[in-house]
Design a protein around this motif. Sequence first.
Motif, PDB file in Angstrom:
ATOM      1  N   TYR A 165     -15.560  12.597  -5.208  1.00  0.00           N
ATOM      2  CA  TYR A 165     -14.588  13.169  -4.279  1.00  0.00           C
ATOM      3  C   TYR A 165     -13.133  13.023  -4.693  1.00  0.00           C
ATOM      4  CZ  TYR A 165     -18.416  13.934  -1.050  1.00  0.00           C
ATOM      5  OH  TYR A 165     -19.571  14.369  -0.472  1.00  0.00           O
ATOM      6  N   VAL A 166     -12.818  12.105  -5.562  1.00  0.00           N
ATOM      7  CA  VAL A 166     -11.420  11.907  -5.945  1.00  0.00           C
ATOM      8  C   VAL A 166     -10.852  13.187  -6.568  1.00  0.00           C
ATOM      9  CG1 VAL A 166      -9.887  10.694  -7.541  1.00  0.00           C
ATOM     10  CG2 VAL A 166     -11.475   9.406  -6.128  1.00  0.00           C
ATOM     11  N   GLY A 167     -11.597  13.818  -7.454  1.00  0.00           N
ATOM     12  CA  GLY A 167     -11.126  15.059  -8.067  1.00  0.00           C
ATOM     13  C   GLY A 167     -10.938  16.170  -7.048  1.00  0.00           C
ATOM     14  N   VAL A 168     -11.871  16.249  -6.109  1.00  0.00           N
ATOM     15  CA  VAL A 168     -11.786  17.258  -5.047  1.00  0.00           C
ATOM     16  C   VAL A 168     -10.541  17.016  -4.194  1.00  0.00           C
ATOM     17  CG1 VAL A 168     -12.927  18.136  -2.963  1.00  0.00           C
ATOM     18  CG2 VAL A 168     -14.284  17.606  -4.998  1.00  0.00           C
ATOM     19  N   MET A 169     -10.304  15.747  -3.847  1.00  0.00           N
ATOM     20  CA  MET A 169      -9.136  15.425  -3.023  1.00  0.00           C
ATOM     21  C   MET A 169      -7.832  15.706  -3.758  1.00  0.00           C
ATOM     22  SD  MET A 169     -10.291  12.091  -0.784  1.00  0.00           S
ATOM     23  CE  MET A 169     -10.796  11.091  -2.159  1.00  0.00           C
ATOM     24  N   LEU A 170      -7.768  15.398  -5.049  1.00  0.00           N
ATOM     25  CA  LEU A 170      -6.552  15.689  -5.813  1.00  0.00           C
ATOM     26  C   LEU A 170      -6.260  17.186  -5.820  1.00  0.00           C
ATOM     27  CD1 LEU A 170      -6.832  13.317  -8.898  1.00  0.00           C
ATOM     28  CD2 LEU A 170      -5.087  13.258  -7.113  1.00  0.00           C
ATOM     29  N   LYS A 171      -7.301  17.980  -6.042  1.00  0.00           N
ATOM     30  CA  LYS A 171      -7.117  19.436  -6.047  1.00  0.00           C
ATOM     31  C   LYS A 171      -6.645  19.919  -4.676  1.00  0.00           C
ATOM     32  CE  LYS A 171      -9.350  23.852  -7.006  1.00  0.00           C
ATOM     33  NZ  LYS A 171      -8.435  24.505  -6.111  1.00  0.00           N
ATOM     34  N   GLU A 172      -7.254  19.403  -3.638  1.00  0.00           N
ATOM     35  CA  GLU A 172      -6.861  19.796  -2.289  1.00  0.00           C
ATOM     36  C   GLU A 172      -5.415  19.406  -1.993  1.00  0.00           C
ATOM     37  OE1 GLU A 172      -8.289  20.613   2.021  1.00  0.00           O
ATOM     38  OE2 GLU A 172      -9.615  20.451   0.300  1.00  0.00           O
ATOM     39  N   ILE A 173      -5.008  18.218  -2.400  1.00  0.00           N
ATOM     40  CA  ILE A 173      -3.625  17.781  -2.193  1.00  0.00           C
ATOM     41  C   ILE A 173      -2.671  18.725  -2.923  1.00  0.00           C
ATOM     42  CG2 ILE A 173      -1.931  15.983  -2.763  1.00  0.00           C
ATOM     43  CD1 ILE A 173      -4.239  13.934  -2.270  1.00  0.00           C
ATOM     44  N   LYS A 174      -2.987  19.046  -4.167  1.00  0.00           N
ATOM     45  CA  LYS A 174      -2.117  19.954  -4.932  1.00  0.00           C
ATOM     46  C   LYS A 174      -2.056  21.327  -4.267  1.00  0.00           C
ATOM     47  CE  LYS A 174      -2.466  17.979  -9.525  1.00  0.00           C
ATOM     48  NZ  LYS A 174      -2.879  18.200 -10.904  1.00  0.00           N
ATOM     49  N   ASP A 175      -3.215  21.854  -3.867  1.00  0.00           N
ATOM     50  CA  ASP A 175      -3.250  23.167  -3.219  1.00  0.00           C
ATOM     51  C   ASP A 175      -2.432  23.161  -1.929  1.00  0.00           C
ATOM     52  OD1 ASP A 175      -4.895  24.052  -5.257  1.00  0.00           O
ATOM     53  OD2 ASP A 175      -6.732  24.044  -4.053  1.00  0.00           O
ATOM     54  N   LEU A 176      -2.595  22.121  -1.126  1.00  0.00           N
ATOM     55  CA  LEU A 176      -1.854  22.047   0.135  1.00  0.00           C
ATOM     56  C   LEU A 176      -0.354  21.891  -0.101  1.00  0.00           C
ATOM     57  CD1 LEU A 176      -4.310  19.845   2.207  1.00  0.00           C
ATOM     58  CD2 LEU A 176      -3.803  22.272   2.561  1.00  0.00           C
ATOM     59  N   ARG A 177       0.019  21.085  -1.075  1.00  0.00           N
ATOM     60  CA  ARG A 177       1.449  20.927  -1.380  1.00  0.00           C
ATOM     61  C   ARG A 177       2.039  22.245  -1.865  1.00  0.00           C
ATOM     62  NH1 ARG A 177       2.149  14.915  -4.170  1.00  0.00           N
ATOM     63  NH2 ARG A 177       1.683  13.769  -2.271  1.00  0.00           N
ATOM     64  N   MET A 198       0.836  -1.186   0.000  1.00  0.00           N
ATOM     65  CA  MET A 198       0.000   0.000   0.000  1.00  0.00           C
ATOM     66  C   MET A 198       0.877   1.245   0.000  1.00  0.00           C
ATOM     67  SD  MET A 198      -2.794   1.016   2.809  1.00  0.00           S
ATOM     68  CE  MET A 198      -3.597   2.564   2.760  1.00  0.00           C
ATOM     69  N   LYS A 199       0.577   2.159  -0.905  1.00  0.00           N
ATOM     70  CA  LYS A 199       1.350   3.403  -0.991  1.00  0.00           C
ATOM     71  C   LYS A 199       1.050   4.305   0.198  1.00  0.00           C
ATOM     72  CE  LYS A 199       2.446   4.321  -5.682  1.00  0.00           C
ATOM     73  NZ  LYS A 199       3.613   5.116  -5.552  1.00  0.00           N
ATOM     74  N   LEU A 200       2.074   4.985   0.678  1.00  0.00           N
ATOM     75  CA  LEU A 200       1.888   5.929   1.771  1.00  0.00           C
ATOM     76  C   LEU A 200       1.966   7.366   1.302  1.00  0.00           C
ATOM     77  CD1 LEU A 200       3.967   4.119   4.543  1.00  0.00           C
ATOM     78  CD2 LEU A 200       1.491   4.097   4.197  1.00  0.00           C
ATOM     79  N   VAL A 201       2.522   7.573   0.104  1.00  0.00           N
ATOM     80  CA  VAL A 201       2.663   8.918  -0.446  1.00  0.00           C
ATOM     81  C   VAL A 201       2.296   8.878  -1.922  1.00  0.00           C
ATOM     82  CG1 VAL A 201       4.317  10.754  -0.961  1.00  0.00           C
ATOM     83  CG2 VAL A 201       4.513   9.489   1.174  1.00  0.00           C
ATOM     84  N   LEU A 202       1.548   9.873  -2.357  1.00  0.00           N
ATOM     85  CA  LEU A 202       1.231   9.992  -3.782  1.00  0.00           C
ATOM     86  C   LEU A 202       2.314  10.811  -4.457  1.00  0.00           C
ATOM     87  CD1 LEU A 202      -2.598  10.770  -3.793  1.00  0.00           C
ATOM     88  CD2 LEU A 202      -1.475   8.672  -4.507  1.00  0.00           C
ATOM     89  N   THR A 203       2.954  10.219  -5.447  1.00  0.00           N
ATOM     90  CA  THR A 203       3.952  10.948  -6.221  1.00  0.00           C
ATOM     91  C   THR A 203       3.222  11.790  -7.272  1.00  0.00           C
ATOM     92  OG1 THR A 203       4.149   9.230  -7.901  1.00  0.00           O
ATOM     93  CG2 THR A 203       5.581   9.035  -5.943  1.00  0.00           C
ATOM     94  N   PRO A 204       3.908  12.752  -7.874  1.00  0.00           N
ATOM     95  CA  PRO A 204       3.281  13.492  -8.971  1.00  0.00           C
ATOM     96  C   PRO A 204       2.818  12.572 -10.098  1.00  0.00           C
ATOM     97  CG  PRO A 204       5.223  14.663  -8.214  1.00  0.00           C
ATOM     98  CD  PRO A 204       5.198  13.331  -7.498  1.00  0.00           C
ATOM     99  N   GLU A 205       3.585  11.508 -10.348  1.00  0.00           N
ATOM    100  CA  GLU A 205       3.186  10.557 -11.392  1.00  0.00           C
ATOM    101  C   GLU A 205       1.892   9.844 -11.014  1.00  0.00           C
ATOM    102  OE1 GLU A 205       6.303  10.597  -9.983  1.00  0.00           O
ATOM    103  OE2 GLU A 205       7.327  11.570 -11.651  1.00  0.00           O
ATOM    104  N   ASP A 206       1.775   9.461  -9.743  1.00  0.00           N
ATOM    105  CA  ASP A 206       0.541   8.832  -9.255  1.00  0.00           C
ATOM    106  C   ASP A 206      -0.647   9.765  -9.458  1.00  0.00           C
ATOM    107  OD1 ASP A 206       1.911   6.562  -8.283  1.00  0.00           O
ATOM    108  OD2 ASP A 206       2.198   7.476  -6.308  1.00  0.00           O
ATOM    109  N   MET A 207      -0.452  11.015  -9.085  1.00  0.00           N
ATOM    110  CA  MET A 207      -1.545  11.984  -9.185  1.00  0.00           C
ATOM    111  C   MET A 207      -1.930  12.220 -10.643  1.00  0.00           C
ATOM    112  SD  MET A 207      -0.626  14.442  -5.975  1.00  0.00           S
ATOM    113  CE  MET A 207      -1.863  15.615  -6.387  1.00  0.00           C
ATOM    114  N   ASN A 208      -0.938  12.272 -11.523  1.00  0.00           N
ATOM    115  CA  ASN A 208      -1.243  12.430 -12.954  1.00  0.00           C
ATOM    116  C   ASN A 208      -2.037  11.244 -13.479  1.00  0.00           C
ATOM    117  OD1 ASN A 208       0.055  14.898 -13.098  1.00  0.00           O
ATOM    118  ND2 ASN A 208       1.985  14.014 -13.789  1.00  0.00           N
ATOM    119  N   LEU A 209      -1.662  10.039 -13.050  1.00  0.00           N
ATOM    120  CA  LEU A 209      -2.373   8.843 -13.486  1.00  0.00           C
ATOM    121  C   LEU A 209      -3.816   8.841 -12.963  1.00  0.00           C
ATOM    122  CD1 LEU A 209      -2.393   6.134 -14.944  1.00  0.00           C
ATOM    123  CD2 LEU A 209      -1.472   5.095 -12.854  1.00  0.00           C
TER     124      LEU A 209
END
Length: 121
Positions: free
Chosen positions: A71-83, A1-12
């Motif tokens: 919610y997946v799209g919302v969470m991705l945006k939130e992760i990007k904004d927070l990063r 199980m992944k513990l961190v989303l890489t930029p590649e993961d998020m793009n996929l």
Amino acid sequence: MKLVLTPEDMNLIEKRLSEATPAPWSVIEKEGVDTVWVSPNLDGNPIALFDYRNGIQNRADAYFVATAREYVGVMLKEIKDLRNRVLELVQSNNLEFQKRMDLQTELNELKKLLNKSDEYK
């Protein structure tokens, strides 16, 4: 199980999200029937069928999938904004730290000059 989303993961994930049937997805269920469908509309055209577990589990899984679609799209945006915000704060902190180091260096130089001038008195 992944513990961190890489930029590649998020793009996929974004790619898969954009290619999936548009939201919202609905759960179609019938009283007394264990089979549950997930559909982008209520006319009965399912995109997912939950039929291999008991009715309670099928419903729980179907509602999770339908909700996750939104919610997946919302969470991705939130992760990007927070990063991005963390990066801004780190950069700001680094600038502040560098300013303090520069001021400390300047203060040390001034102290040296004052000490030299005291020696000549």
